[in-house]
Design a protein around this motif. Structure first.
Motif, PDB file in Angstrom:
ATOM      1  N   UNK A 176       0.846  -1.185   0.000  1.00 12.15           N
ATOM      2  CA  UNK A 176       0.000   0.000   0.000  1.00 12.15           C
ATOM      3  C   UNK A 176       0.885   1.240   0.000  1.00 12.15           C
ATOM      4  N   UNK A 177       0.514   2.210  -0.790  1.00 11.39           N
ATOM      5  CA  UNK A 177       1.319   3.419  -0.930  1.00 11.39           C
ATOM      6  C   UNK A 177       0.662   4.624  -0.270  1.00 11.39           C
ATOM      7  N   UNK A 178      -0.439   4.399   0.441  1.00 13.05           N
ATOM      8  CA  UNK A 178      -1.180   5.527   0.993  1.00 13.05           C
ATOM      9  C   UNK A 178      -1.135   5.476   2.521  1.00 13.05           C
ATOM     10  N   UNK A 179      -0.801   6.588   3.200  1.00 17.45           N
ATOM     11  CA  UNK A 179      -0.822   6.631   4.671  1.00 17.45           C
ATOM     12  C   UNK A 179      -2.239   6.870   5.167  1.00 17.45           C
ATOM     13  N   UNK A 180      -3.103   5.863   4.979  1.00 12.24           N
ATOM     14  CA  UNK A 180      -4.525   6.009   5.272  1.00 12.24           C
ATOM     15  C   UNK A 180      -4.961   5.005   6.333  1.00 12.24           C
ATOM     16  N   UNK A 181      -6.086   5.294   6.973  1.00  8.90           N
ATOM     17  CA  UNK A 181      -6.733   4.321   7.835  1.00  8.90           C
ATOM     18  C   UNK A 181      -7.387   3.246   6.973  1.00  8.90           C
ATOM     19  N   UNK A 182      -7.602   2.077   7.564  1.00  8.67           N
ATOM     20  CA  UNK A 182      -8.155   0.955   6.800  1.00  8.67           C
ATOM     21  C   UNK A 182      -9.495   1.332   6.168  1.00  8.67           C
ATOM     22  N   UNK A 183     -10.358   2.017   6.902  1.00  7.68           N
ATOM     23  CA  UNK A 183     -11.662   2.371   6.338  1.00  7.68           C
ATOM     24  C   UNK A 183     -11.517   3.343   5.175  1.00  7.68           C
ATOM     25  N   UNK A 184     -10.546   4.229   5.241  1.00  8.62           N
ATOM     26  CA  UNK A 184     -10.313   5.154   4.141  1.00  8.62           C
ATOM     27  C   UNK A 184      -9.842   4.420   2.889  1.00  8.62           C
ATOM     28  N   UNK A 200     -14.416  -9.225   6.953  1.00 12.67           N
ATOM     29  CA  UNK A 200     -14.026  -9.396   8.356  1.00 12.67           C
ATOM     30  C   UNK A 200     -12.902  -8.438   8.750  1.00 12.67           C
ATOM     31  N   UNK A 201     -13.066  -7.158   8.396  1.00 14.77           N
ATOM     32  CA  UNK A 201     -12.053  -6.159   8.764  1.00 14.77           C
ATOM     33  C   UNK A 201     -12.675  -4.940   9.443  1.00 14.77           C
ATOM     34  N   UNK A 202     -13.947  -5.031   9.846  1.00 13.37           N
ATOM     35  CA  UNK A 202     -14.579  -3.871  10.447  1.00 13.37           C
ATOM     36  C   UNK A 202     -13.861  -3.436  11.723  1.00 13.37           C
ATOM     37  N   UNK A 203     -13.262  -4.397  12.461  1.00 13.10           N
ATOM     38  CA  UNK A 203     -12.549  -4.068  13.690  1.00 13.10           C
ATOM     39  C   UNK A 203     -11.215  -3.374  13.430  1.00 13.10           C
ATOM     40  N   UNK A 204     -10.794  -3.334  12.165  1.00 12.06           N
ATOM     41  CA  UNK A 204      -9.539  -2.680  11.797  1.00 12.06           C
ATOM     42  C   UNK A 204      -9.766  -1.281  11.230  1.00 12.06           C
ATOM     43  N   UNK A 209      -3.220   1.602   7.667  1.00 14.31           N
ATOM     44  CA  UNK A 209      -3.027   0.437   6.812  1.00 14.31           C
ATOM     45  C   UNK A 209      -1.632  -0.160   6.966  1.00 14.31           C
ATOM     46  N   UNK A 210      -0.624   0.680   7.205  1.00 10.87           N
ATOM     47  CA  UNK A 210       0.743   0.164   7.311  1.00 10.87           C
ATOM     48  C   UNK A 210       1.015  -0.528   8.648  1.00 10.87           C
ATOM     49  N   UNK A 211       0.080  -0.412   9.590  1.00 13.64           N
ATOM     50  CA  UNK A 211       0.264  -1.079  10.874  1.00 13.64           C
ATOM     51  C   UNK A 211      -0.305  -2.489  10.881  1.00 13.64           C
ATOM     52  N   UNK A 212      -0.953  -2.885   9.790  1.00 10.25           N
ATOM     53  CA  UNK A 212      -1.621  -4.181   9.733  1.00 10.25           C
ATOM     54  C   UNK A 212      -0.666  -5.260   9.250  1.00 10.25           C
ATOM     55  N   UNK A 213      -0.994  -6.496   9.606  1.00 14.40           N
ATOM     56  CA  UNK A 213      -0.237  -7.631   9.082  1.00 14.40           C
ATOM     57  C   UNK A 213      -0.541  -7.802   7.597  1.00 14.40           C
ATOM     58  N   UNK A 271      -4.046  -9.128   7.122  1.00 16.84           N
ATOM     59  CA  UNK A 271      -5.054  -8.108   7.391  1.00 16.84           C
ATOM     60  C   UNK A 271      -5.133  -7.096   6.245  1.00 16.84           C
ATOM     61  N   UNK A 272      -3.977  -6.678   5.737  1.00 15.33           N
ATOM     62  CA  UNK A 272      -3.993  -5.757   4.601  1.00 15.33           C
ATOM     63  C   UNK A 272      -4.657  -6.395   3.390  1.00 15.33           C
ATOM     64  N   UNK A 273      -4.396  -7.679   3.184  1.00 15.36           N
ATOM     65  CA  UNK A 273      -5.006  -8.381   2.055  1.00 15.36           C
ATOM     66  C   UNK A 273      -6.522  -8.337   2.145  1.00 15.36           C
ATOM     67  N   UNK A 274      -7.060  -8.510   3.326  1.00 15.59           N
ATOM     68  CA  UNK A 274      -8.515  -8.492   3.492  1.00 15.59           C
ATOM     69  C   UNK A 274      -9.079  -7.082   3.384  1.00 15.59           C
ATOM     70  N   UNK A 275      -8.328  -6.083   3.808  1.00 14.26           N
ATOM     71  CA  UNK A 275      -8.763  -4.698   3.620  1.00 14.26           C
ATOM     72  C   UNK A 275      -8.832  -4.364   2.135  1.00 14.26           C
ATOM     73  N   UNK A 276      -7.839  -4.807   1.366  1.00 17.57           N
ATOM     74  CA  UNK A 276      -7.847  -4.543  -0.073  1.00 17.57           C
ATOM     75  C   UNK A 276      -8.973  -5.314  -0.764  1.00 17.57           C
ATOM     76  N   UNK A 277      -9.286  -6.504  -0.266  1.00 18.12           N
ATOM     77  CA  UNK A 277     -10.451  -7.217  -0.786  1.00 18.12           C
ATOM     78  C   UNK A 277     -11.719  -6.428  -0.505  1.00 18.12           C
ATOM     79  N   UNK A 278     -11.832  -5.875   0.700  1.00 16.36           N
ATOM     80  CA  UNK A 278     -13.005  -5.067   1.038  1.00 16.36           C
ATOM     81  C   UNK A 278     -13.105  -3.855   0.116  1.00 16.36           C
ATOM     82  N   UNK A 279     -11.978  -3.229  -0.220  1.00 17.27           N
ATOM     83  CA  UNK A 279     -12.000  -2.105  -1.161  1.00 17.27           C
ATOM     84  C   UNK A 279     -12.578  -2.545  -2.512  1.00 17.27           C
ATOM     85  N   UNK A 280     -12.175  -3.738  -2.966  1.00 14.47           N
ATOM     86  CA  UNK A 280     -12.687  -4.270  -4.226  1.00 14.47           C
ATOM     87  C   UNK A 280     -14.192  -4.530  -4.140  1.00 14.47           C
TER      88      UNK A 280
END
Length: 259
Positions: A88-96, A128-132, A137-141, A144-153
């Motif tokens: 990830x290249x963005x210093x964003x929160x997972x929800x962002x 299953x990333x609502x708790x994140x 995003x850079x603080x996630x394993x 976890x990042x993989x699932x956040x990116x899936x949620x974005x999709x």
């Protein structure tokens, strides 16, 4: 509902032929898996289907319309692509990050409307990333990042989903969850293509398979047909054990010889 077709697709990268005369049709309401050894051309084919890879020859169509004729903003609304990897290249929160999936549907410089917020929340629950949500995003394993990116999709709401190794790096529970989610999207009418290496996941969750080797399709169609002994030997040079547990098909690689 949108079907996705590739006709006589060829891709040449430098002196190397990566795809050779590939024909494939992905129908709505089916989960279609792309299989093959490393370097077989799976990712290149998925990128071609997404309109991200220049073709040397051939055509890509969505429901009979040439992919290149669809305006970029409409294509982004109709088709979502999840690349492999979790960089990830963005210093964003997972929800962002997940909210970026709604950009194709939003007018410039507009705040997030209620409908978009609901889509974002639903995508995060499904992955299953609502708790994140409030974690950077850079603080996630990696998983976890993989699932956040899936949620974005998923948040795009696109009727065509192209996912490149979405279960790589995930624990077994989340592998099953992600595959179940993609199958549910397909059963709800979406056109879903997934690149996989796990033969058991392919056997359990996919409706149709395409097996590639050195840029060519060597088997295509029903799961039992594509995962039969001869195609697996031809593609991977392996023999496998076939079985069933609790009504689920199993395909277990046993060795790389023919004994």
């Amino acid at each position: 509902m949108n079907s996705l077709q590739a006709q006589q697709v060829c891709v040449q990268l430098g002196a190397r032929s990566v795809l050779q005369d590939v024909d494939i049709e992905i129908r709505p309401a089916q989960l279609h898996g792309l299989l093959g050894p490393n370097g077989a051309g799976k990712t290149t084919l998925l990128r071609a289907l997404a309109g991200l890879q220049n073709l040397t020859a051939g055509h890509i169509h969505i429901s009979g319309q040439a992919l290149g004729d669809i305006p970029a903003n409409q294509r982004a609304q109709r088709l979502a692509y999840l690349p492999q990897g979790t960089e990830c290249h963005w210093p964003l929160l997972a929800r962002e990050v997940v909210a970026l999936g709604r950009l194709p549907h939003r007018a410039p410089w507009r705040s997030v409307p209620l409908h978009d917020a609901e889509r974002i929340d639903a995508a995060m629950r499904d992955a299953d990333v609502q708790h994140l949500a409030e974690r950077p995003i850079h603080s996630l394993s990696g998983g976890e990042r993989s699932r956040v990116l899936l949620a974005r999709t998923l948040a795009t709401g696109a009727e065509i989903l192209l996912a490149d190794e979405p279960v790589a790096g995930l624990d077994p529970a989340h592998q099953l969850q992600v595959m179940s989610l993609l199958r549910q999207r397909a059963q709800a009418g979406a056109t879903v293509v997934v690149v996989l290496h796990d033969l058991n996941l392919a056997a359990r969750f996919c409706d149709q398979l395409t097996l590639l080797r050195t840029g060519q399709v060597i088997a295509q169609g029903d799961v039992n047909e594509v995962l039969a002994a001869e195609p697996l030997q031809q593609a991977y040079g392996i023999r496998a054990w076939y079985g069933e547990v609790e009504g689920e098909r199993l395909v277990v690689p046993l060795g790389t010889d023919s004994r």
